[in-house]
Motif scaffolding. Structure first.
Motif, PDB file in Angstrom:
ATOM      1  N   LYS A 226       0.801  -1.217   0.000  1.00 24.60           N
ATOM      2  CA  LYS A 226       0.000   0.000   0.000  1.00 24.60           C
ATOM      3  C   LYS A 226       0.838   1.274   0.000  1.00 24.60           C
ATOM      4  O   LYS A 226       0.286   2.373  -0.012  1.00 24.60           O
TER       5      LYS A 226
ATOM      6  N   GLU B  83      -6.781  -6.985  -4.004  1.00 27.89           N
ATOM      7  CA  GLU B  83      -7.223  -6.010  -3.008  1.00 27.89           C
ATOM      8  C   GLU B  83      -6.357  -4.754  -3.009  1.00 27.89           C
ATOM      9  O   GLU B  83      -6.825  -3.669  -2.650  1.00 27.89           O
ATOM     10  N   ASN B  84      -5.096  -4.909  -3.412  1.00 26.32           N
ATOM     11  CA  ASN B  84      -4.187  -3.766  -3.435  1.00 26.32           C
ATOM     12  C   ASN B  84      -3.907  -3.244  -4.842  1.00 26.32           C
ATOM     13  O   ASN B  84      -3.175  -2.264  -4.999  1.00 26.32           O
ATOM     14  N   GLY B  85      -4.490  -3.909  -5.848  1.00 34.17           N
ATOM     15  CA  GLY B  85      -4.237  -3.502  -7.228  1.00 34.17           C
ATOM     16  C   GLY B  85      -2.781  -3.637  -7.617  1.00 34.17           C
ATOM     17  O   GLY B  85      -2.243  -2.841  -8.392  1.00 34.17           O
ATOM     18  N   THR B  86      -2.123  -4.664  -7.073  1.00 34.88           N
ATOM     19  CA  THR B  86      -0.681  -4.856  -7.253  1.00 34.88           C
ATOM     20  C   THR B  86      -0.399  -5.861  -8.359  1.00 34.88           C
ATOM     21  O   THR B  86      -0.914  -6.985  -8.316  1.00 34.88           O
TER      22      THR B  86
ATOM     23  N   GLN C  78      -6.473  -5.632 -11.693  1.00 34.77           N
ATOM     24  CA  GLN C  78      -7.440  -4.572 -11.419  1.00 34.77           C
ATOM     25  C   GLN C  78      -7.782  -4.559  -9.937  1.00 34.77           C
ATOM     26  O   GLN C  78      -8.155  -5.584  -9.372  1.00 34.77           O
ATOM     27  N   LYS C  79      -7.659  -3.394  -9.314  1.00 31.15           N
ATOM     28  CA  LYS C  79      -7.917  -3.288  -7.876  1.00 31.15           C
ATOM     29  C   LYS C  79      -9.406  -3.425  -7.568  1.00 31.15           C
ATOM     30  O   LYS C  79     -10.252  -2.830  -8.218  1.00 31.15           O
ATOM     31  N   LYS C  80      -9.698  -4.255  -6.542  1.00 34.80           N
ATOM     32  CA  LYS C  80     -11.072  -4.408  -6.062  1.00 34.80           C
ATOM     33  C   LYS C  80     -11.015  -4.770  -4.590  1.00 34.80           C
ATOM     34  O   LYS C  80     -10.322  -5.713  -4.208  1.00 34.80           O
ATOM     35  N   HIS C  81     -11.739  -4.021  -3.772  1.00 34.08           N
ATOM     36  CA  HIS C  81     -11.634  -4.182  -2.326  1.00 34.08           C
ATOM     37  C   HIS C  81     -12.058  -5.567  -1.854  1.00 34.08           C
ATOM     38  O   HIS C  81     -11.400  -6.175  -1.012  1.00 34.08           O
TER      39      HIS C  81
END
Length: 335
Positions: A174, A216-219, A292-295
């Motif tokens: 993050k 979750e972190n779009g990493t 793709q980031k997704k919570h």
């Protein structure tokens, strides 16, 4: 059994390489236990204050491992690790650029018995990580248990090791400024039970936590395959379903560490011992896989990215295996 001794005429360079590997094997297998013993023993001597003061420091510093650790660059660049690199030798290969404005989550395969390639490439500068990937800081996840061991925790952090828990990983991934490569040995301790020459079995089919973390972190995910990692040791035959494998699996569930019955060579002879064989390791870093980031990703979304990761890892293996003398008919097996 006939014992084959090392010749007396071995050059000093090779002896220093062996010594470097001996200290590393000792550190991996016994240093933590020695640190615990020293901490307790000091309490019953006139030097008890050393342990008492360290306990205070330990309490005050307890959050550091989960906040990126505390690397010591002079130790990462020590000549000891260059001797260890040359013993095998170990090489790090780049196939794509990594943007220092991004954070990355890398999967390292296979675990091998002692993860020698992962250690040299990401916990030292012996293989030239900073030269290959300027602006990127490498971190390697390590069993959280070892960060609860006095003295040993500081040694582990000095190389860039961080606890293998979600909180530690998220802290690094993050970071808005980017520039972090967090490497996880996906197969973990359990995969070490399949580490033997000629084995390409990876414990990955149901290992999806690292994929969820990346989403979750779009990493971006980076696959790494370390050719030769499984060739360093022989292992007592332990096929799945055997009594030995059942016992090893149970101990791994209880203790968190696996206990492969491995053997290779000794310090002064080549017939038996716990020192790895001199066999080359080449760790190939693949190209990043955009995520793709997704919570709160669904199972289907995790499965989709997981399959994409497996496909890229397979492609990486197939494209490079001929260079490292792996037969054309050998392929990765996912379990």
């Amino acid at each position: 059994m006939k014992v084959e001794f090392a010749p007396r005429s071995l050059p000093l360079q090779r002896r220093l390489q062996t010594a470097a590997v001996v200290q590393w094997v000792f550190s991996f297998l016994a240093l933590a236990q020695c640190c615990i013993a020293a901490f307790i023993a000091l309490l019953f001597t006139r030097f008890w204050l050393l342990s008492a003061l360290y306990a205070v420091w330990w309490f005050l510093d307890r959050e550091t491992p989960g906040k990126g650790g505390r690397r010591i660059h002079i130790l990462r660049k020590s000549i000891v690790w260059r001797y260890m690199r040359d013993y095998f030798p170990i090489t790090l290969v780049k196939t794509a650029e990594l943007d220092p404005r991004q954070n990355y989550l890398a999967g390292f395969h296979p675990h091998g018995v002692l993860a020698a390639g992962a250690f040299i490439n990401f916990c030292t500068e012996a293989s030239g990580f900073s030269t290959l990937f300027p602006g990127i800081t490498p971190h390697l996840m390590f069993l959280t248990l070892w960060f609860r061991v006095p003295f040993f925790r500081d040694y582990a952090m000095s190389g860039g090791l961080v606890p293998s828990d979600k909180e530690s990983a998220s802290y690094l991934l993050k970071k808005p400024e980017g520039g972090n490569l967090l490497t996880i040995i996906v197969g973990g301790a359990q995969e070490a039970l399949d580490a033997r020459p000629g084995s390409y079995t990876l414990l990955l089919k149901n290992r999806k936590g690292f994929v969820r973390l990346a989403i979750e972190n779009g990493t971006p995910l980076v696959p790494i395959f370390s050719f030769g990692e499984n060739d360093l040791y022989e292992q007592v035959r332990n096929p799945r379903g055997s009594c030995l494998r059942w016992l090893q699996h149970r101990l791994q569930q209880i203790m968190g560490v696996s206990l492969p019955l491995f053997h290779a060579r000794g310090i002064f002879q080549y017939s038996f011992g716990l020192i790895p064989y001199r066999r080359p390791i080449v760790s190939v870093v693949g190209k990043p896989i955009p995520v793709q980031k997704k919570h709160n990703p669904s199972e289907e979304e995790v499965d989709e990215v997981h399959q994409k990761y497996i496909n890229e890892l397979t492609k990486l293996f197939e494209e490079h295996k001929a260079k490292y003398n792996i037969p054309e008919d050998r392929h990765l097996e996912f379990i």
